[in-house]
Design a protein around this motif. Structure first.
Motif, mmCIF file in Angstrom:
data_model
loop_
_atom_site.group_PDB
_atom_site.id
_atom_site.type_symbol
_atom_site.label_atom_id
_atom_site.label_comp_id
_atom_site.label_asym_id
_atom_site.label_seq_id
_atom_site.Cartn_x
_atom_site.Cartn_y
_atom_site.Cartn_z
ATOM 1 N N PHE A 615 0.946 -1.116 -0.127
ATOM 2 C CA PHE A 615 -0.057 0.020 -0.041
ATOM 3 C C PHE A 615 0.788 1.157 -0.094
ATOM 4 O O PHE A 615 1.784 1.368 0.855
ATOM 5 N N PRO A 616 0.655 2.223 -0.839
ATOM 6 C CA PRO A 616 1.673 3.328 -1.069
ATOM 7 C C PRO A 616 1.288 4.515 -0.146
ATOM 8 O O PRO A 616 0.614 5.300 -0.031
ATOM 9 N N PRO A 617 2.290 4.703 0.840
ATOM 10 C CA PRO A 617 2.329 5.729 1.692
ATOM 11 C C PRO A 617 2.683 7.159 1.319
ATOM 12 O O PRO A 617 2.536 8.273 1.635
ATOM 13 N N ASN A 618 3.681 7.088 0.257
ATOM 14 C CA ASN A 618 4.278 8.314 -0.531
ATOM 15 C C ASN A 618 4.825 7.764 -1.907
ATOM 16 O O ASN A 618 4.945 6.648 -2.268
ATOM 17 N N ARG A 619 5.145 8.836 -2.618
ATOM 18 C CA ARG A 619 5.759 8.410 -3.900
ATOM 19 C C ARG A 619 7.164 9.486 -4.455
ATOM 20 O O ARG A 619 6.806 10.574 -3.818
ATOM 21 N N LYS A 807 1.401 16.116 6.495
ATOM 22 C CA LYS A 807 1.993 15.920 7.504
ATOM 23 C C LYS A 807 3.438 15.301 7.182
ATOM 24 O O LYS A 807 4.424 15.885 7.248
ATOM 25 N N TRP A 808 3.068 14.183 6.603
ATOM 26 C CA TRP A 808 4.172 13.427 6.151
ATOM 27 C C TRP A 808 4.910 13.831 5.025
ATOM 28 O O TRP A 808 6.288 13.566 4.997
ATOM 29 N N ASP A 809 4.161 14.507 4.200
ATOM 30 C CA ASP A 809 4.988 14.975 3.119
ATOM 31 C C ASP A 809 6.007 16.006 3.385
ATOM 32 O O ASP A 809 6.875 16.603 3.045
ATOM 33 N N ASP A 810 5.439 16.990 4.557
ATOM 34 C CA ASP A 810 6.015 18.074 4.838
ATOM 35 C C ASP A 810 7.404 17.648 5.699
ATOM 36 O O ASP A 810 8.502 18.108 5.588
ATOM 37 N N ILE A 811 7.174 16.385 6.237
ATOM 38 C CA ILE A 811 8.435 15.770 7.206
ATOM 39 C C ILE A 811 9.374 15.371 5.910
ATOM 40 O O ILE A 811 10.618 15.400 6.044
ATOM 41 N N PHE A 815 6.246 12.914 -2.328
ATOM 42 C CA PHE A 815 4.871 13.302 -2.974
ATOM 43 C C PHE A 815 3.642 12.333 -2.197
ATOM 44 O O PHE A 815 3.969 11.236 -1.858
ATOM 45 N N PRO A 816 2.565 13.158 -2.003
ATOM 46 C CA PRO A 816 1.390 12.373 -1.787
ATOM 47 C C PRO A 816 0.885 11.339 -2.268
ATOM 48 O O PRO A 816 1.266 11.509 -3.764
ATOM 49 N N THR A 817 0.059 10.592 -2.152
ATOM 50 C CA THR A 817 -0.517 9.359 -3.129
ATOM 51 C C THR A 817 -2.097 9.588 -3.261
ATOM 52 O O THR A 817 -2.636 8.887 -3.879
ATOM 53 N N ARG A 818 -2.656 10.672 -2.560
ATOM 54 C CA ARG A 818 -4.075 11.013 -2.526
ATOM 55 C C ARG A 818 -4.053 12.671 -3.244
ATOM 56 O O ARG A 818 -3.500 13.397 -2.667
ATOM 57 N N ARG A 819 -5.007 12.669 -4.137
ATOM 58 C CA ARG A 819 -5.378 13.973 -4.723
ATOM 59 C C ARG A 819 -5.523 14.984 -3.631
ATOM 60 O O ARG A 819 -5.067 16.134 -3.437
ATOM 61 N N ASP A 823 -5.112 19.790 -0.349
ATOM 62 C CA ASP A 823 -5.880 20.616 0.433
ATOM 63 C C ASP A 823 -5.364 20.960 1.665
ATOM 64 O O ASP A 823 -6.165 21.978 2.278
ATOM 65 N N PHE A 824 -4.529 20.140 2.281
ATOM 66 C CA PHE A 824 -4.152 20.392 3.558
ATOM 67 C C PHE A 824 -2.552 20.664 3.437
ATOM 68 O O PHE A 824 -1.901 20.898 4.522
ATOM 69 N N ILE A 825 -2.040 21.010 2.238
ATOM 70 C CA ILE A 825 -0.669 21.294 2.158
ATOM 71 C C ILE A 825 -0.465 23.061 1.952
ATOM 72 O O ILE A 825 -1.328 23.381 1.126
ATOM 73 N N ASN A 826 0.295 23.545 2.987
ATOM 74 C CA ASN A 826 0.716 24.942 2.443
ATOM 75 C C ASN A 826 1.645 25.106 1.582
ATOM 76 O O ASN A 826 3.085 24.852 1.823
#
Length: 896
Positions: A615-619, A807-811, A815-819, A823-826
């Motif tokens: 299952f993809p947590p990030n890419r 949060k994980w992308d910021d850390i 890249f996120p795996t969901r579109r 909406d939650f990224i600055n």
């Protein structure tokens, strides 16, 4: 089923051969984006026991319905259909009785209207003489449920043997399937939808055009303006909108204004919401201004046909009557039906219709009744029933079996509105509350205070509801309590500790541990995640192989897709599809579709029966780095989009430098080969995903271009480290690599005091849209215990939610795996290159998940370098393809 009839010792020998080969020919890749070679799993594989084939319709051997035999049952069905509808229905039932392999007989009996059926059901509940199937509305279900007279259909819909597949469940329009679920009775599914009608606006298109309007209204403001214009044109108190004063119209207008007449938990009324108030204010104003009027001498169809109303409102089941009245009035105006004008972005349509229910009789009769419902609501049978009844289908794919030319054009246009369905209350008190809602509507139209009237209606409806439900104890389900039905029935994740073997270190690990601490402190299941850094992918692979032998496995583990294949050979991983699609614990259709499709597909293993093993947590993603300032100096407006442009720009930069540098730094690893193949419209996987296709035309064309650029001095090798410093030193206008390297490029540009504008873009492509090579490790669920596996899934579901992904992308800067994560990224906090690459995620594709891919990677790198040194492209790629497929076949030998 996968079986392994090759000895494990033989597998170890092949794996050892693989390791020796990869050790001999492996070289470092320019970007740290792929795992080194996997180590063979060495646990002994037990042979699967042969499973006896179940007889057609034979009892299930496991699950809540185990042992129940529906064969030979006679099921009486009390229904309300008459005339041509009954005639057509009996024909369908005759077909079912003659063809179903269970030998079930349906005895369909017309029992009059809904009121008659309700009386007979109430008498039957008292006497114990009940039919096997009965029709009725949702508030009827509530009355019968008070006396425990109905079976909960969740047991049937989710059953592994007799139920609906996830794809079948999702084929139903969501609101139609949800309408039979009763929140006031513990979420039991007491009805199933065979058909539906819908509240729509009827409009006169010809008249609208005469008044200067292009088409029907979509917003309440447009609706009011058009109705007033028609009323003014008639000048006699008619012409506008005929007010519909029943409860369904009140509900429809409330939905159209973005609200609901139900409380959020679905157990009480909320007529006093802002949406209902706004809708009533508009209709009251239209009535006061003569733009709307009452017509109580029958149905409004003749008024519409006589051009005394430009708008009416009613059920789609009335379309045929409107057609007849238009013909009778010899009115040739063009007319149609459309959504109720709405303030929401999309329509919200009030849908309604009787359900089929399964009364509590015997387990055998109830199961036989369910099998008929399953047949009757299949797309093929729904198409027949729609043709007979002119109702709407409740499943999307029914449209594939409908000849739309046989239906009125108004019915066909309304078909497009079905995905926007919502519904009225299923509450036991709704019949009484319907009458109260009608009285309140009329009071408002006569000048009654809207707020006071709706508050009174809400209070009256809720008092009636509470009276009827007095003494009924429907306790809310405990948070995280085991599911009652489905593949995960009885599995309890509460209080489980899940060990997670991961590879994150430094600031990433620090941030990850903070997220895990948050989950541990807040999740309502009381699950504890113990996140343990186990080193790099190689270290984790070694520990997993050892753990599979000893049985000491973590609850979660990270790794690449070819790692999954190795672990799968030893049955070391759980298939995640049962979790993903579970009705209680899984993701909704909308949530699954929120993932970029290629990211979610990457963990599905075609070579292992399409099990979902990761299952993809990030890419990360393969991109082209380019120097925009330099391109402009050379006369180019921006980065290349096609291979031809790319070649021309690289050659211009190389010519400008004049020292063998300046163009494109060749990337010789397998990810680059895959990326260029994709960009030329091909793939390095066979169509079924189980083998390699390195000898395709796209790979050949890509290699020809790169070889030509190398020969012409427009591309060169740089092997003394990463290409970032060369790029920063203006010794390459283009480089290629992972988006995870963006931060390093930024650092090298600063270190070189290079102020050029630079960016990342798609790999230049011959396809209409980019095709981007995406990659990254998956999270896997090893086979441990059912409770641990479910607890692991619950965490994984949380960790990949949009809020946590942000949060994980910021850390991590992955890249996120969901579109919806965006909406939650600055985005202001991210490098502009990262932000621009974000737009390329929908175009993702991926490299092979094959067990042999590390060998394939090394062989591809070797072939690439041989081609650049002058080897024949066709022969080299053919040899590469044969070599990689031979290794794949050897490693998969004995796997069925």
């Amino acid at each position: 089923m996968l079986t392994k009839n090759k000895s494990w010792l033989a597998f170890l020998l092949v794996a050892a051969l693989l390791l020796s080969i990869t050790a001999a020919c492996g070289t470092a890749t320019p970007e740290p984006t792929k795992a080194p070679e996997p180590t063979a799993t060495t646990a002994a594989a037990e042979k699967d026991e042969p499973v006896a084939e179940r007889e057609p319709c034979g009892p299930a051997t496991d699950g809540p319905l185990a042992g129940i035999d529906p064969r030979g049952q006679t099921v009486t069905w009390w229904h309300n259909h008459s005339g041509s509808r009954e005639e057509g229905l009996l024909g369908m039932i005759e077909e079912y009785n003659a063809t179903n392999e269970c030998g079930i007989t349906i005895d369909a009996q017309n029992q009059g209207g809904y009121n008659d059926i309700r009386d007979k059901m109430n008498a039957g509940i008292q006497s114990g003489e009940l039919p096997g199937l009965v029709v009725g509305y949702q508030n009827d279900q509530a009355f019968y449920a008070l006396a425990n007279g109905l079976a909960d259909m969740n047991a049937y819909i989710a059953d592994q043997t007799w139920g609906l597949s996830p794809a079948d469940r999702e084929d139903f329009y969501a609101s139609f399937l949800e309408q039979g679920v009763q929140p006031a009775f513990g979420g039991q599914r007491l009805g199933f939808p065979p058909n539906r009608s819908m509240e729509v606006l009827f409009y006169n298109q010809t008249w609208l055009e005469e008044l200067g309007f292009a088409g029907p209204p979509t917003t309440p403001d447009d609706f009011e303006a058009m109705a007033c214009a028609a009323a003014e044109a008639n000048g006699d108190g008619t012409g506008g909108y005929i007010l519909r004063d029943d409860a369904s119209a009140v509900a429809a207008w409330t939905m159209a204004f973005g609200g609901s007449i139900l409380t959020e938990d679905g157990t009480h009324y909320a007529y006093d919401g802002d949406a209902t108030k706004q809708a009533m204010a508009m209709l009251q104003r239209m009535y006061d201004n003569g733009c709307a009027y009452f017509f109580t001498e029958g149905y409004p169809n003749p008024e519409f046909a006589a051009r005394r109303a430009i708008f009416t409102q009613g059920s789609t089941s009335g379309i045929r009557y409107y057609t007849g009245d238009m013909e009778a009035a010899e009115n040739t105006d063009e007319w149609g039906v459309t959504a109720i004008p709405h303030t929401t972005a999309d329509p919200v349509q009030n849908i309604y219709g009787g359900d089929i229910m399964i009364p509590q009789t015997t387990p055998e009769t109830e199961l036989a009744a369910w099998l008929f419902i399953k047949w009757f609501t299949s797309p093929e049978q729904q198409a027949q029933w729609d043709n007979i009844s002119t109702y709407f289908p409740t499943r999307r794919s029914t449209a594939d079996f409908i000849n739309l030319d046989e239906y009125a054009p108004q019915w066909v246009s309304a078909l497009d509105l079905l995905p926007y369905g919502s519904y009225e209350p299923q509450l036991i008190s709704y019949q009484g509350t319907r009458d109260a809602a009608q009285q309140a509507f009329n009071r408002i139209m006569q000048g009654g205070d809207i707020d006071d009237t709706l508050s009174g209606l809400t209070e009256e409806g809720n008092m009636l509801q509470d009276e009827l439900m007095e003494g009924v104890d429907v306790s809310a389900a405990e948070p995280c309590a085991p599911a009652k039905y489905g593949p995960l029935a009885g599995v309890d994740p509460r209080g489980v500790t899940v060990t997670w073997w991961h590879n994150h270190s430094g600031s990433r690990e620090e941030g990850l541990l903070g997220m895990v601490e948050d989950f541990n402190a807040t999740n309502e299941c009381g699950i504890t995640i113990d996140a343990q850094n186990q080193g790099g992918y190689n270290d984790i692979r070694d520990k997993m192989n050892a753990g599979i032998q000893t049985g000491e496995l973590p609850g979660l583990v990270v790794g690449y897709q070819n790692d999954q294949a190795f672990y799968a050979l030893a049955n070391g991983l759980a298939d995640m599809d049962p979790y993903l699609y579970d009705p209680d614990w899984g993701l909704t259709k909308e949530q699954r579709e929120d993932f970029y499709a290629s990211f979610l597909e990457q963990g599905v293993q075609p070579a292992f029966g399409n099990q979902r093993l990761g299952f993809p947590p990030n890419r990360s993603m393969e991109v082209l780095f380019y120097n925009q300032t330099w391109l402009e100096e050379l006369g180019f407006a921006g980065p290349p989009t096609t291979p031809d442009d790319f070649e021309a720009m690289a050659c211009a930069a190389a010519e400008a430098n004049g020292d063998g540098t300046g163009g494109y730094i060749l990337r010789d690893d397998a990810s680059a080969v895959a990326a260029w193949t994709m960009a030329f419209g091909g793939g390095i996987l066979t169509e079924d995903g189980t083998g390699y296709a390195y000898d395709g035309e796209a790979t050949k064309q890509a290699m020809e271009m790169l070889k030509g650029m190398y020969d012409d001095g427009c591309a060169y090798f740089f092997t003394e480290g990463y290409p970032n410093p060369e790029f920063a030193a203006r010794r390459a206008i283009f480089t290629q690599g992972s988006t995870s390297g963006i931060r390093y490029y930024a650092g090298d540009m600063e270190a070189a005091e290079n102020t050029d504008e630079w960016g990342v873009t798609a790999i230049p492509h011959t396809t209409a849209d980019p095709v981007q090579n995406i990659y990254g490790g998956d999270i896997m669920i090893p086979q441990t215990t059912p409770d641990t596996q479910l607890a692991a899934w619950v965490f994984l579901k949380w960790f990949t939610s949009p809020e946590q992904q942000a949060k994980w992308d910021d850390i991590s800067t992955y890249f996120p795996t969901r579109r919806s994560t965006a909406d939650f990224i600055n985005l202001d906090e991210y490098a502009p290159q990262w932000v621009s690459a974000l737009d390329l995620l929908p175009y993702g594709s991926y490299e092979p998940q094959l067990i042999s891919y590390q060998f394939g990677r090394d062989a591809a790198q070797k072939a690439f370098n041989e081609i650049m040194q002058g080897a024949d492209i066709d022969e080299t790629l053919a040899d590469l393809n044969e070599e990689a497929n031979t290794m794949q076949a050897e490693l998969m030998e004995g796997v069925e």
